[in-house]
Enzyme design. Structure first.
Site, mmCIF file in Angstrom:
data_model
loop_
_atom_site.group_PDB
_atom_site.id
_atom_site.type_symbol
_atom_site.label_atom_id
_atom_site.label_comp_id
_atom_site.label_asym_id
_atom_site.label_seq_id
_atom_site.Cartn_x
_atom_site.Cartn_y
_atom_site.Cartn_z
ATOM 1 C CG HIS A 1 3.928 4.870 9.227
ATOM 2 N ND1 HIS A 1 3.237 3.858 8.595
ATOM 3 C CD2 HIS A 1 4.207 5.766 8.249
ATOM 4 C CE1 HIS A 1 3.084 4.139 7.308
ATOM 5 N NE2 HIS A 1 3.686 5.302 7.069
ATOM 6 C CG ASN B 1 6.762 3.355 4.552
ATOM 7 O OD1 ASN B 1 6.267 3.316 3.448
ATOM 8 N ND2 ASN B 1 6.100 3.769 5.606
ATOM 9 C CB CYS C 1 2.364 10.261 1.374
ATOM 10 S SG CYS C 1 0.665 10.854 1.347
ATOM 11 C CG HIS D 1 7.435 7.906 5.121
ATOM 12 N ND1 HIS D 1 7.209 7.417 3.852
ATOM 13 C CD2 HIS D 1 6.298 7.671 5.817
ATOM 14 C CE1 HIS D 1 5.987 6.931 3.784
ATOM 15 N NE2 HIS D 1 5.400 7.070 4.955
ATOM 16 N NE ARG E 1 -1.104 2.457 2.891
ATOM 17 C CZ ARG E 1 -0.564 3.565 3.371
ATOM 18 N NH1 ARG E 1 -0.537 4.669 2.650
ATOM 19 N NH2 ARG E 1 -0.022 3.581 4.573
ATOM 20 C CG ASP E 2 3.089 4.391 3.039
ATOM 21 O OD1 ASP E 2 2.947 5.281 2.183
ATOM 22 O OD2 ASP E 2 3.383 4.639 4.219
HETATM 23 P P1 HMG Z 1 -13.693 13.748 -2.126
HETATM 24 O O1 HMG Z 1 -13.479 14.120 -3.541
HETATM 25 O O2 HMG Z 1 -13.826 14.830 -1.108
HETATM 26 O O3 HMG Z 1 -14.896 12.716 -1.977
HETATM 27 O O4 HMG Z 1 -12.501 12.794 -1.711
HETATM 28 P P2 HMG Z 1 -16.463 12.922 -2.086
HETATM 29 O O5 HMG Z 1 -17.078 12.241 -0.901
HETATM 30 O O6 HMG Z 1 -16.816 14.351 -2.368
HETATM 31 O O7 HMG Z 1 -16.794 12.041 -3.393
HETATM 32 C C1 HMG Z 1 -16.261 12.378 -4.655
HETATM 33 C C2 HMG Z 1 -16.205 11.115 -5.519
HETATM 34 O O8 HMG Z 1 -15.303 10.168 -4.941
HETATM 35 C C3 HMG Z 1 -17.534 10.418 -5.634
HETATM 36 O O9 HMG Z 1 -17.555 9.778 -6.915
HETATM 37 C C4 HMG Z 1 -17.450 9.336 -4.581
HETATM 38 O O10 HMG Z 1 -18.290 8.241 -4.839
HETATM 39 C C5 HMG Z 1 -15.991 8.928 -4.697
HETATM 40 P P3 HMG Z 1 -18.269 10.452 -8.191
HETATM 41 O O11 HMG Z 1 -19.694 10.632 -7.769
HETATM 42 O O12 HMG Z 1 -17.573 11.777 -8.402
HETATM 43 O O13 HMG Z 1 -18.031 9.450 -9.276
HETATM 44 N N1 HMG Z 1 -15.473 8.326 -3.458
HETATM 45 C C6 HMG Z 1 -14.799 7.161 -3.428
HETATM 46 N N2 HMG Z 1 -14.437 6.301 -4.406
HETATM 47 C C7 HMG Z 1 -13.767 5.192 -4.024
HETATM 48 N N3 HMG Z 1 -13.433 4.912 -2.735
HETATM 49 C C8 HMG Z 1 -13.801 5.750 -1.747
HETATM 50 C C9 HMG Z 1 -14.511 6.925 -2.079
HETATM 51 N N4 HMG Z 1 -14.998 7.949 -1.351
HETATM 52 C C10 HMG Z 1 -15.584 8.792 -2.210
HETATM 53 N N5 HMG Z 1 -13.466 5.462 -0.477
HETATM 54 C C11 HMG Z 1 -11.556 11.017 -0.383
HETATM 55 C C12 HMG Z 1 -12.391 12.292 -0.387
HETATM 56 C C13 HMG Z 1 -11.259 10.695 1.053
HETATM 57 C C14 HMG Z 1 -12.364 9.901 -1.031
HETATM 58 C C15 HMG Z 1 -10.268 11.278 -1.205
HETATM 59 O O14 HMG Z 1 -9.652 12.429 -0.702
HETATM 60 C C16 HMG Z 1 -9.280 10.128 -1.135
HETATM 61 O O15 HMG Z 1 -9.545 9.055 -1.631
HETATM 62 N N6 HMG Z 1 -8.102 10.342 -0.480
HETATM 63 C C17 HMG Z 1 -7.125 9.311 -0.304
HETATM 64 C C18 HMG Z 1 -5.757 9.861 -0.297
HETATM 65 C C19 HMG Z 1 -4.757 8.770 -0.053
HETATM 66 O O16 HMG Z 1 -5.012 7.601 -0.234
HETATM 67 N N7 HMG Z 1 -3.546 9.174 0.407
HETATM 68 C C20 HMG Z 1 -2.494 8.263 0.676
HETATM 69 C C21 HMG Z 1 -2.711 7.445 1.912
HETATM 70 S S1 HMG Z 1 -2.372 8.337 3.438
HETATM 71 C C22 HMG Z 1 -0.678 8.096 3.680
HETATM 72 O O17 HMG Z 1 0.015 7.634 2.798
HETATM 73 C C23 HMG Z 1 -0.096 8.399 5.026
HETATM 74 C C24 HMG Z 1 0.173 7.116 5.871
HETATM 75 O O18 HMG Z 1 1.054 6.236 5.201
HETATM 76 C C25 HMG Z 1 0.765 7.483 7.212
HETATM 77 C C26 HMG Z 1 1.988 8.391 7.119
HETATM 78 O O19 HMG Z 1 2.927 8.111 6.367
HETATM 79 O O20 HMG Z 1 1.962 9.388 7.849
HETATM 80 C C27 HMG Z 1 -1.147 6.378 6.137
HETATM 81 MG MG MG Z 2 3.238 6.424 5.185
#
Ligand code: HMG
Ligand code: MG
Length: 307
Positions: A210, A252, A243, A212, A15-16
């Site tokens: 966690h 990481n 990210c 990086h 994933r990450d």
């Molecule tokens: P949004 O655009 O605000 O969502 O995104 P919305 O609720 O307004 O919906 C817009 C569209 O997205 C709609 O579809 C929803 O159905 C769809 P449309 O009608 O336009 O066709 N939608 C989804 N589709 C699939 N799966 C879902 C989902 N939710 C809504 N779950 C949202 C908000 C949270 C969805 C978006 O911002 C997002 O997906 N963000 C993810 C970002 C991400 O994955 N970042 C990386 C992971 S975090 C990280 O790496 C840090 C970590 O490792 C820890 C660290 O290192 O510190 C964890």
């Molecule tokens: Mg991370």
């Protein structure tokens, strides 16, 4: 404080690691990565993310990855958490057969907006619904706090801000809270101060580190965390990752490097370092580059000399 005698490692590379790949990675390669990590002895492997494919296209094959994992043989007793940002993500994860999910919040408002398009308070409300629904389905929820040692948009992040979000996630029912140095800028004393602030609000055994490795401090930060009593760490084989919403952040800490550190300290992880290093070399080859793990590269060079 005495160092822990046993440490749990959560390999987050599928994933990450792979969420940040520019090139597309075959679903079959992702499933094979998960399989090899399991064979190497990892008991927790973060498999994928049920996030918007518009935001992170690299995770669009989430359901296929979970289906492939469910068909794996000979690797029992492993948990495969998947990231979910909201109820829609949870529903998709449950349909795909996930038995554990992870919600991901941030200690920085700016990062919360960039990463999940809402404020910290709004995110906690969403997560509360996710945790409630997951509990009903008998699915465990892990909680992440990002930007615990700095934010790419906001700069400094106060340990108290980290503690508040960690506490909120723990109180709503997350069984473990992973503290993410998303930009990999932390240093050991800062990490200690942050962990001490969080540990005033939740048990140490519920805290994961966690880190990086952007500035090469991750192993030092892990050592500092061990000295505080933390016994769970997230890492990526071959140091994959970053990210997409944290510009410049690298992968990481490499799982190989963490296992080598822990083994040198006499701490048990249950992981076969040779098999892990081979997995790191294999996935790096699949991605067409050298491993980012120093331990992995050293072991590979040693094996090549022997052959
Ligand atoms: P949004 O655009 O605000 O969502 O995104 P919305 O609720 O307004 O919906 C817009 C569209 O997205 C709609 O579809 C929803 O159905 C769809 P449309 O009608 O336009 O066709 N939608 C989804 N589709 C699939 N799966 C879902 C989902 N939710 C809504 N779950 C949202 C908000 C949270 C969805 C978006 O911002 C997002 O997906 N963000 C993810 C970002 C991400 O994955 N970042 C990386 C992971 S975090 C990280 O790496 C840090 C970590 O490792 C820890 C660290 O290192 O510190 C964890
Ligand atoms: Mg991370």
């Amino acid at each position: 404080m005495a160092l822990p005698t046993k440490v749990k490692i959560v390999d987050v590379s599928p994933r990450d690691g792979l969420q940040n790949e520019k090139q597309s990675v075959l679903t079959a390669t992702k499933i094979e990565l998960v399989r090899r990590l399991g064979v190497a002895g990892l008991k927790a492997i973060e498999a994928t993310a049920f996030v918007s494919p518009k935001w992170v296209p690299q995770m669009a094959d989430n359901a296929e990855v979970m289906a492939g994992i469910s068909r794996l043989e000979g690797v029992a007793g492993i948990s495969y958490p998947a990231l979910v940002p909201n109820l829609k993500g949870l529903e998709a994860a449950l349909t795909a057969g996930a038995r554990e999910v992870a919600v991901f919040g941030a200690a920085s408002e700016a990062f919360s907006q960039k990463n999940i398009n809402c404020s910290i308070a709004e995110s906690l409300e969403r997560f509360r619904l996710v945790v409630e629904a997951a509990k009903k389905a008998d699915v465990k929820v892990r909680g992440y706090v990002s930007c615990v040692l700095g934010c790419p948009y906001q700069g400094e992040v106060a340990p108290q801000a980290v503690a508040e979000v960690a506490r909120a996630l723990y109180d709503m029912g997350c069984y473990e809270i992973s503290l993410g140095d998303t930009i990999g800028a932390g240093t050991p004393e800062k990490a200690k101060a942050m962990i001490e602030a969080v540990a005033k609000h939740l048990p140490l055994k519920k805290i994961a580190g966690h880190y990086h490795d952007t500035y090469g401090m991750a192993v030092a930060n892990i050592y500092a965390s061990l000295q505080c009593g933390v016994a769970i760490f997230d890492s990526s084989v071959a140091g994959l990752g970053g990210c997409p919403y944290s510009p410049g952040a690298s992968g990481n800490v490499a799982t190989e490097d963490v296992v080598y550190l822990l083994s040198g300290l006499g701490i048990d992880t249950g992981i076969d370092l040779a098999a892990l290093a081979a997995t790191g070399a294999w996935i790096s080859g699949e991605l067409g580059r050298a491993s980012n793990s120093r331990v992995g590269r050293a072991l590979l060079a040693k094996a090549a000399k022997k052959a």
